[in-house]
Design an enzyme around this catalytic site. Structure first.
Site, mmCIF file in Angstrom:
data_model
loop_
_atom_site.group_PDB
_atom_site.id
_atom_site.type_symbol
_atom_site.label_atom_id
_atom_site.label_comp_id
_atom_site.label_asym_id
_atom_site.label_seq_id
_atom_site.Cartn_x
_atom_site.Cartn_y
_atom_site.Cartn_z
ATOM 1 N N HIS A 141 1.219 -1.018 0.697
ATOM 2 C CA HIS A 141 -0.007 0.352 -0.134
ATOM 3 C C HIS A 141 1.196 1.493 0.318
ATOM 4 C CE1 HIS A 141 -1.981 3.443 2.260
ATOM 5 N NE2 HIS A 141 -2.752 3.146 1.119
ATOM 6 N N SER A 142 1.282 2.292 -0.379
ATOM 7 C CA SER A 142 1.837 3.188 -1.214
ATOM 8 C C SER A 142 2.918 3.092 -0.864
ATOM 9 C CB SER A 142 0.887 4.024 0.395
ATOM 10 O OG SER A 142 1.223 5.831 0.231
ATOM 11 N N TYR A 143 3.276 3.604 -0.165
ATOM 12 C CA TYR A 143 4.793 3.211 -0.295
ATOM 13 C C TYR A 143 6.100 2.169 -0.167
ATOM 14 C CZ TYR A 143 10.155 2.497 1.973
ATOM 15 O OH TYR A 143 10.916 2.198 2.161
ATOM 16 N N GLY A 144 4.540 0.918 0.259
ATOM 17 C CA GLY A 144 5.143 -0.282 0.314
ATOM 18 C C GLY A 144 5.190 -0.951 -0.989
ATOM 19 N N GLY A 145 4.560 0.151 -1.718
ATOM 20 C CA GLY A 145 4.520 -0.653 -3.309
ATOM 21 C C GLY A 145 6.295 -0.608 -3.437
#
Length: 150
Positions: A73-77
């Site tokens: 998710h978000s930066y997790g990508g």
């Protein structure tokens, strides 16, 4: 062959708590799920960034018995993308996440500049969500009780 384990990776300023409702729903479907509770970069140490997060996630997936589906998710990508070539990674899911070109930074992936609701602490160089934007950016859609807990 066992089904791959879903590994849920939170975004910046988040944590495993972001994934709890999703993880619960997946588990009800009898899917194996592992929630990354906290990435190293969330520690506040400016030396711990994408590289530290990538190595942490690599160790997490190496300890799992079979293949994995990474969900960022978000930066997790950004973190998930770094492990695209790992033989244990059967696939990746990007949930409103950054899917950067190879070698791109978070700022590059965000279009070359930070969003107006992101502040930079001049002393540490760390980023944070502007206080007046937290409700909209982090806890949007949550009940008042859930928002207060965050």
């Amino acid at each position: 062959m066992p089904s791959p384990t879903g590994v849920l990776v939170h975004g910046a300023w988040g944590g495993g708590w972001n994934w709890q409702p999703v993880a619960a729903g997946l588990r009800e479907l009898r899917l194996e799920v592992l929630v990354v509770e906290t990435l190293p970069s969330a520690s506040g140490d400016p030396a711990l960034g994408l590289s530290a997060d990538t190595e942490f996630l690599r160790k997490v997936i190496d300890e799992l018995p079979g293949g994995v589906i990474l969900v960022g998710h978000s930066y997790g990508g950004m973190v998930v993308s770094q492990l695209a070539g790992d033989p244990k990674v059967a696939g990746a899911v990007y949930l409103t996440a950054f899917w950067p070109k190879e070698g791109a930074s978070f700022v590059d992936a965000a279009g070359g500049k930070l969003a107006s609701w992101i502040e930079i602490d001049e002393t540490s160089g760390l980023t944070r969500i502007a206080a007046e934007a937290v409700a909209k950016v982090v806890t949007g859609g949550m009940s008042d009780k859930e928002s207060q807990a965050v």
